[in-house]
Design a protein around this motif. Structure first.
Motif, PDB file in Angstrom:
ATOM      1  N   GLU A 115       0.827  -1.207   0.000  1.00  0.00           N
ATOM      2  CA  GLU A 115       0.000   0.000   0.000  1.00  0.00           C
ATOM      3  C   GLU A 115       0.866   1.263   0.000  1.00  0.00           C
ATOM      4  O   GLU A 115       0.489   2.277  -0.593  1.00  0.00           O
ATOM      5  N   LEU A 116       2.020   1.184   0.632  1.00  0.00           N
ATOM      6  CA  LEU A 116       2.932   2.327   0.660  1.00  0.00           C
ATOM      7  C   LEU A 116       3.734   2.444  -0.637  1.00  0.00           C
ATOM      8  O   LEU A 116       4.428   3.445  -0.849  1.00  0.00           O
ATOM      9  N   GLY A 117       3.674   1.415  -1.473  1.00  0.00           N
ATOM     10  CA  GLY A 117       4.383   1.433  -2.748  1.00  0.00           C
ATOM     11  C   GLY A 117       5.875   1.187  -2.629  1.00  0.00           C
ATOM     12  O   GLY A 117       6.643   1.592  -3.506  1.00  0.00           O
ATOM     13  N   ILE A 118       6.309   0.502  -1.569  1.00  0.00           N
ATOM     14  CA  ILE A 118       7.744   0.315  -1.342  1.00  0.00           C
ATOM     15  C   ILE A 118       8.137  -1.157  -1.227  1.00  0.00           C
ATOM     16  O   ILE A 118       9.284  -1.463  -0.894  1.00  0.00           O
ATOM     17  N   ALA A 119       7.224  -2.062  -1.525  1.00  0.00           N
ATOM     18  CA  ALA A 119       7.496  -3.488  -1.335  1.00  0.00           C
ATOM     19  C   ALA A 119       8.711  -3.956  -2.126  1.00  0.00           C
ATOM     20  O   ALA A 119       9.518  -4.758  -1.640  1.00  0.00           O
ATOM     21  N   LYS A 120       8.871  -3.458  -3.348  1.00  0.00           N
ATOM     22  CA  LYS A 120       9.958  -3.921  -4.211  1.00  0.00           C
ATOM     23  C   LYS A 120      11.333  -3.420  -3.771  1.00  0.00           C
ATOM     24  O   LYS A 120      12.356  -3.890  -4.294  1.00  0.00           O
ATOM     25  N   LEU A 121      11.366  -2.484  -2.840  1.00  0.00           N
ATOM     26  CA  LEU A 121      12.649  -1.940  -2.392  1.00  0.00           C
ATOM     27  C   LEU A 121      13.322  -2.828  -1.340  1.00  0.00           C
ATOM     28  O   LEU A 121      14.491  -2.621  -1.023  1.00  0.00           O
ATOM     29  N   PHE A 122      12.580  -3.816  -0.820  1.00  0.00           N
ATOM     30  CA  PHE A 122      13.110  -4.680   0.223  1.00  0.00           C
ATOM     31  C   PHE A 122      13.325  -6.083  -0.320  1.00  0.00           C
ATOM     32  O   PHE A 122      12.435  -6.653  -0.946  1.00  0.00           O
ATOM     33  N   GLU A 123      14.502  -6.624  -0.045  1.00  0.00           N
ATOM     34  CA  GLU A 123      14.816  -7.950  -0.572  1.00  0.00           C
ATOM     35  C   GLU A 123      14.083  -9.054   0.165  1.00  0.00           C
ATOM     36  O   GLU A 123      13.847 -10.132  -0.380  1.00  0.00           O
ATOM     37  N   ARG A 124      13.697  -8.788   1.404  1.00  0.00           N
ATOM     38  CA  ARG A 124      12.929  -9.775   2.160  1.00  0.00           C
ATOM     39  C   ARG A 124      12.232  -9.111   3.340  1.00  0.00           C
ATOM     40  O   ARG A 124      12.615  -8.025   3.774  1.00  0.00           O
ATOM     41  N   VAL A 125      11.199  -9.807   3.838  1.00  0.00           N
ATOM     42  CA  VAL A 125      10.497  -9.389   5.052  1.00  0.00           C
ATOM     43  C   VAL A 125      10.682 -10.505   6.079  1.00  0.00           C
ATOM     44  O   VAL A 125      10.321 -11.656   5.834  1.00  0.00           O
ATOM     45  N   ILE A 126      11.269 -10.155   7.214  1.00  0.00           N
ATOM     46  CA  ILE A 126      11.387 -11.095   8.321  1.00  0.00           C
ATOM     47  C   ILE A 126      10.311 -10.724   9.323  1.00  0.00           C
ATOM     48  O   ILE A 126      10.427  -9.746  10.058  1.00  0.00           O
ATOM     49  N   ALA A 127       9.223 -11.487   9.318  1.00  0.00           N
ATOM     50  CA  ALA A 127       8.072 -11.224  10.183  1.00  0.00           C
ATOM     51  C   ALA A 127       8.081 -12.208  11.350  1.00  0.00           C
ATOM     52  O   ALA A 127       8.948 -13.085  11.438  1.00  0.00           O
TER      53      ALA A 127
END
Length: 251
Positions: free
Chosen positions: A134-146
């Motif tokens: 939604e913020l339009g920044i997902a592609k800037l991060f190589e991974r999400v550690i949740a």
């Protein structure tokens, strides 16, 4: 006589920084609407599942967050709550996009930071990825550690657990000395600074505290900076501007 050739190791370039970004109140202003909704949802969930009143539910919610880093861990350990059910219930919103607030130019500012970028959050995967999209920044991060990625078998863990971070960084091929944690929670910064990680405390999205006289206290970057914080900033914009000024050599 054979000429001496430099070793392969000498030709390896210096590694760049790896930015570990918290999500809520770091990449967006969660205190505006998201955190109040999550807190209400957690309190209601505890009331319904444990059959307690609102005061006891709030006590457990806050107490487990302080003790374990996340309310979920206390509920799982002491009350046998189903983690998937809890995470789904308290992180599902009818209209999440309308609740989000972030800095203008967020994408541009993140792109300006050199090096790799990873999201490290105690929030669940679906919520985190939805917010980033939604913020339009997902592609800037190589991974999400949740939080689901922080488990060790059936043992749930969360920030600021040190063994969890070491394991997560090994899996991501990140040296701790290369990492820079950008985070709003001081306790997490304090724990991870001991591991050799550089730390940035971002304060611009934090709730403004009331003074004893009923007024509002204004946070000033750098004022009373804890020893385990390498840099205090009010915004990501201030972080990127600081890098141009020479902050974090090698970043």
């Amino acid at each position: 006589m054979t000429a001496h050739r430099p070793s392969r190791q000498r030709r390896v370039k210096t590694r760049g920084p790896v930015w570990l970004f918290d999500l809520d109140n770091t990449l967006h202003h969660a205190s505006h609407a998201v955190f109040p909704a999550i807190n209400r949802g957690m309190t209601q969930y505890i009331m319904d599942r444990l059959n307690v009143d609102v005061d006891e539910a709030n006590r457990l919610r806050v107490g487990y967050t302080v003790r374990y880093g996340a309310t979920l861990l206390g509920l799982v350990r002491h009350h046998g709550v189903d983690p998937a059910d809890f995470l789904r219930e308290v992180h599902t919103f009818a209209d999440l996009p309308s609740m989000l607030r972030a800095e203008r130019g967020l994408t541009r500012m993140l792109r300006a930071l050199p090096g790799r970028k990873i999201v490290l959050t105690n929030a669940p995967t679906l919520y985190a990825r939805t917010v980033l999209a939604e913020l339009g920044i997902a592609k800037l991060f190589e991974r999400v550690i949740a939080i689901e990625d922080m488990r060790a078998g059936n043992h749930w863990r969360a920030k600021p657990d040190a063994p969890m971070l070491r394991h997560a960084m090994r899996r991501a091929h990140v040296r701790l000395e290369d990492a820079i944690l950008v985070e709003d929670t001081r306790g997490h910064l304090k724990s991870y600074r001991r591991l050799g990680i550089r730390t940035v405390w971002i304060v611009g999205h934090l709730p403004v505290a009331k003074t004893s006289s009923g007024g509002l206290s204004i946070r000033k970057p750098g004022a009373g900076r804890p020893h385990y914080v390498d840099r205090t900033v009010r915004s990501l914009r201030a972080l990127t501007l600081g890098l141009r000024g020479g902050a974090f050599k090698g970043a």
